[in-house]
Enzyme design. Structure first.
Site: not given
Ligand code: NDP
Length: 452
Positions: A35, A115, A341, A435
């Site tokens: 890591e 690594a 969530a 409830h």
């Molecule tokens: P997401 O893919 O969920 O969201 C990315 C956002 O950025 C979207 O709204 C997207 O728009 C927008 N976007 C992408 N590219 C651009 C750009 N060039 N200009 C402007 N807006 C842009 O990614 P996150 O980073 O929020 O999260 C990544 C992953 O991490 C999630 O999918 C999830 O799997 C995980 N995660 C889970 C959490 C949880 O379980 N609570 C919490 C945080 C992360 P558009 O919709 O139009 O593509």
């Protein structure tokens, strides 16, 4: 041929650590793990765990206002970020030590350095050493990705938020996904003036439309300046922060600008393609149901494979890999009906099909209700809770459950068991309500509000 180890894991996050511990501790394999950063990976060090603690920290402002509405004499003061951060840092140190302790007690050899893969059975360490292994597991996770146009423009990502020395007075968050919405709520709760730009028509694309609407409405009601159909067109350094011109024409200086525009798999410079491991268009490692890559001795789990990018999924994948390869218990990971969530305020909990997905797949009955929950209604807050069940009219199975509510993450975990077991709407209804709760609505929705 003899190898230094049976397994070499690259990456000490949720998936890699679980795989290493199970392979070594339960199946007796000789395991090493490298890591380059802190042990624990994204979830523990710069993701789920510190984020959730920040969610808790940020929720007390509203809780104090509610307490006053319930008759308590409270005198809320300002939020002390430094005091919180010191405690947060100590907690992350404790968790990192626990991860290290777990690896040590399982007998895993740990290398605290980067690594890369030199050949299908050899790992090259950053200090020049080369180590051989019968199997190599890539568990390097992902990292925030920002549009090339703003890379180097001094914008922050989620990684940086946990390390802020002081809280900014104002922030612009660009993006409308999990991370953007969660941080908008957190920072707003902590007293920061939050503006959020999302380029599309509604935040949280891919989630249930009605649920997205509820979350957006609640975020705006809390004071977040959420602008949809808006993006940052131009950014430049300015007195007091960053000058931003929006695609909508508005201009404003923000103390900090955060880009939460998605995450990308961490495969750059690992040497994977050179040894024949296939990568997808986003740089993700292509794997089969056993998490095996195109090179038989090399496997990959977690966000680096870009399947379902959630910690518990990475843990399942790491565990299944270790059982399959070292425990003579072949088992693929079941990626169906994974609940999740979004920790906005209120939270959005989801499992299975959204209303839109169900309609696209065939006929569906939609049971949905929205109401003001007792606790916040009494305090005079306008917050609304939404509960929805998506039902297959033929089999009567509940195909999806969508909840927008305080603690929806806790509720959806329990509803997910029934949905995963294939419960029917009638079986939900046979369950007597608890409830007074919010979740009792899940077993008392008598008539569909829509059929399609
Ligand atoms: P997401 O893919 O969920 O969201 C990315 C956002 O950025 C979207 O709204 C997207 O728009 C927008 N976007 C992408 N590219 C651009 C750009 N060039 N200009 C402007 N807006 C842009 O990614 P996150 O980073 O929020 O999260 C990544 C992953 O991490 C999630 O999918 C999830 O799997 C995980 N995660 C889970 C959490 C949880 O379980 N609570 C919490 C945080 C992360 P558009 O919709 O139009 O593509």
């Amino acid at each position: 041929m003899t190898f230094d180890h049976d397994l070499f894991v690259i990456g000490g996050g949720s998936g890699g650590v679980r795989a290493a511990r199970i392979a070594a501790g339960e199946h007796g394999a000789r395991v090493a793990l490298a890591e380059a950063d802190r042990m624990g990976g994204t979830c523990v060090i710069r993701g789920c765990v510190p984020k959730k603690l920040m969610v808790f920290a940020s929720s007390y402002r509203a809780a104090m206002a509610d307490a006053a509405a319930y008759g308590w004499q409270v005198q809320p003061g300002a939020f002390d970020w430094r005091a919180f951060r010191a405690k947060l840092d100590a907690e992350l140190d404790r968790l990192e030590a626990a991860y290290r302790g777990g690896l040590k007690s399982a007998g895993v050899a740990v290398f605290d350095c980067r690594a890369t893969v030199a050949d299908p059975h050899t790992v090259a360490l950053a200090d020049g050493r080369r180590v051989t292994a019968k199997h190599i597991l890539i568990a390097t996770g992902g990292r925030p990705s920002v549009p090339p146009a703003v890379a180097g423009a001094g914008v922050l990502t989620s990684d940086d938020i946990f390390r802020l020395e002081t809280l900014p007075r104002s922030v612009l968050i660009v993006g409308g996904g999990f991370i953007a919405c969660e941080f908008a709520c957190i920072l707003n709760g902590m007293g920061v003036d939050v503006t959020q730009f999302y380029r599309g028509a509604q935040i949280l694309r891919g989630f249930d439309d009605e649920a997205r609407g509820h979350v957006a409405e609640a975020m705006r009601a809390q004071g977040i300046k959420l602008l949809t159909g808006a993006d940052a067109a131009e950014l430049k350094p300015a007195e007091g922060g960053t000058w931003v011109r929006a695609t909508t024409g508005e201009v404003r200086v923000f103390e900090k600008v955060v880009y939460a525009t998605g995450r990308a798999p961490n495969t750059g410079g690992l040497g994977l393609e050179a040894i024949g491991v296939a990568l997808g268009g986003r740089g993700e490692v292509i794997v089969d149901q056993w998490s095996q890559t195109a090179v038989p001795s090399v496997y990959a789990v977690g966000d680096v494979t870009d399947r379902i990018n959630l910690t518990p999924v990475a843990i399942r994948e790491g565990h299944a890999f270790a059982d399959t390869v070292f425990g003579a218990r072949p088992r693929p990971v079941d990626h169906a009906l994974v609940a999740s969530a979004v920790f906005t305020q209120p939270e959005l909990g989801t499992v299975g099909l959204t209303e839109e997905e169900a309609r696209a797949a065939g006929p569906a009955e939609i049971y949905s209700t929205a109401f003001r929950p007792m606790q916040s209604a009494f305090a005079g807050r306008p917050d609304k809770v939404m509960m929805k069940l998506v039902v297959d009219p033929a089999s009567r199975r509940v195909l999806g459950c969508q909840i927008v509510a305080p603690n929806a993450g806790e509720m959806i975990q329990l509803a997910a068991i029934a949905v995963k077991m294939g419960a029917t709407k009638e079986e939900f209804d046979q369950t007597v309500a608890v409830h007074p709760t919010m979740a009792e609505e899940l077993v008392t929705m008598r008539k569909p509000v829509r059929t399609a």
